[in-house]
Design an enzyme around this catalytic site. Sequence first.
Site, mmCIF file in Angstrom:
data_model
loop_
_atom_site.group_PDB
_atom_site.id
_atom_site.type_symbol
_atom_site.label_atom_id
_atom_site.label_comp_id
_atom_site.label_asym_id
_atom_site.label_seq_id
_atom_site.Cartn_x
_atom_site.Cartn_y
_atom_site.Cartn_z
ATOM 1 N N HIS A 113 -3.416 -9.635 -7.470
ATOM 2 C CA HIS A 113 -2.972 -9.734 -6.082
ATOM 3 C C HIS A 113 -3.813 -8.859 -5.171
ATOM 4 C CE1 HIS A 113 -0.957 -6.118 -7.577
ATOM 5 N NE2 HIS A 113 -0.788 -5.724 -6.315
ATOM 6 N N ASP A 115 -2.977 -6.470 -1.852
ATOM 7 C CA ASP A 115 -1.760 -5.815 -1.403
ATOM 8 C C ASP A 115 -1.195 -6.440 -0.130
ATOM 9 O OD1 ASP A 115 -1.392 -3.853 -3.379
ATOM 10 O OD2 ASP A 115 -2.937 -2.585 -2.487
ATOM 11 N N HIS A 267 -6.368 -6.787 -7.515
ATOM 12 C CA HIS A 267 -6.235 -5.837 -8.616
ATOM 13 C C HIS A 267 -5.033 -6.198 -9.481
ATOM 14 C CE1 HIS A 267 -3.697 -4.198 -5.419
ATOM 15 N NE2 HIS A 267 -3.017 -3.526 -6.339
ATOM 16 N N ARG A 282 0.047 6.857 -3.631
ATOM 17 C CA ARG A 282 -0.738 5.834 -2.946
ATOM 18 C C ARG A 282 -0.480 5.851 -1.455
ATOM 19 N NH1 ARG A 282 0.061 -0.673 -3.722
ATOM 20 N NH2 ARG A 282 0.768 -0.692 -1.567
#
Length: 324
Positions: A113, A115, A267, A282
């Site tokens: 996907h 993000d 990723h 993150r």
Amino acid sequence: MPLRPVDIERITTEHDGVTVTRVGVSLGAEIGGVDLTEPLSETQFEAIGAALVAHEVIIFRDQDVSSDDLTAFGRRFGELTVHPFAPMEAETPELIRFRNDEHSAPYGTDAWHSDETFRAEPPTATVLCAKEVPALGGDTMYASMSAAFEGLSDRLQRFICGLEAIHDICPFRALFGDSEEDRRKLQRYELRYPPQVHPVVRVHPVSGRKVLYVNPLFTTAIKDMDEHESRSLLDVLFRQSLIPEYQFRHRWAPHTIAMWDNRSVQHYAVHDYYPQRRYMERVTIRGGPVIGVERADPTDVRRIKFEAPAGVDVYGGHKPHSMS
């Protein structure tokens, strides 16, 4: 289409003390000569930004940064976003904390996907910092979707340019239960994050490269295509991220930071370490509009059974009825 040739004379480059060393053919580079616990100079920042666009994934080793350092680094690239579903704390909502161990299994990221493509303006980039990593496993895989597009046949490239796809919050619906309260809560999220339409092929706003911009986690259909045609085409396009020549696999170590260009990279977080502990932080950088190539004429990409003249009820009398 053959892969781009490897320029073996330029594995490592240097600009004002910032070194960029390629670690993959289609994507991936390691950045040296910077300390992210300290503010970056303008030339350092520009070198890092250029490396991100050129290599799509950049890795920083031995960076013992605090949460504030990570947040400050992300903010150099733009406003940070708040994920509507990710684990976070109220006082720092822009900082996502992935704490996975025997009590908290990883969720939702073991699929290719980009993000948050369910947003009208998906993120520009993501920065992920490893705090604790398992003894074995827990790698993150990346795929260059610009290389994936270039790897398609010329005929298929021409066909998909101008098509649009629908992106949805579908994987997060499982977070809501069957109670009336949860159904109402889900409805509020669906109203706030309605399905978005993005081009199947986007143009990178900096490099100008064409990027295949559909992913199996959030993309549900090709707009204006028959359901079976849409699913068949998406299956073909989804498989492009599975081709090893377009991939880079990153093995984590403590105090390692990975930053990826969400406009051109997908990723996959490998879920092979449970119940070992993995703790990551993150931040995500707000993006802008997704610009595609020139829109195709729908009559060229979809065969319809008939065209109803104006004034004809194309729904055959079907409509929502009042509920007693």
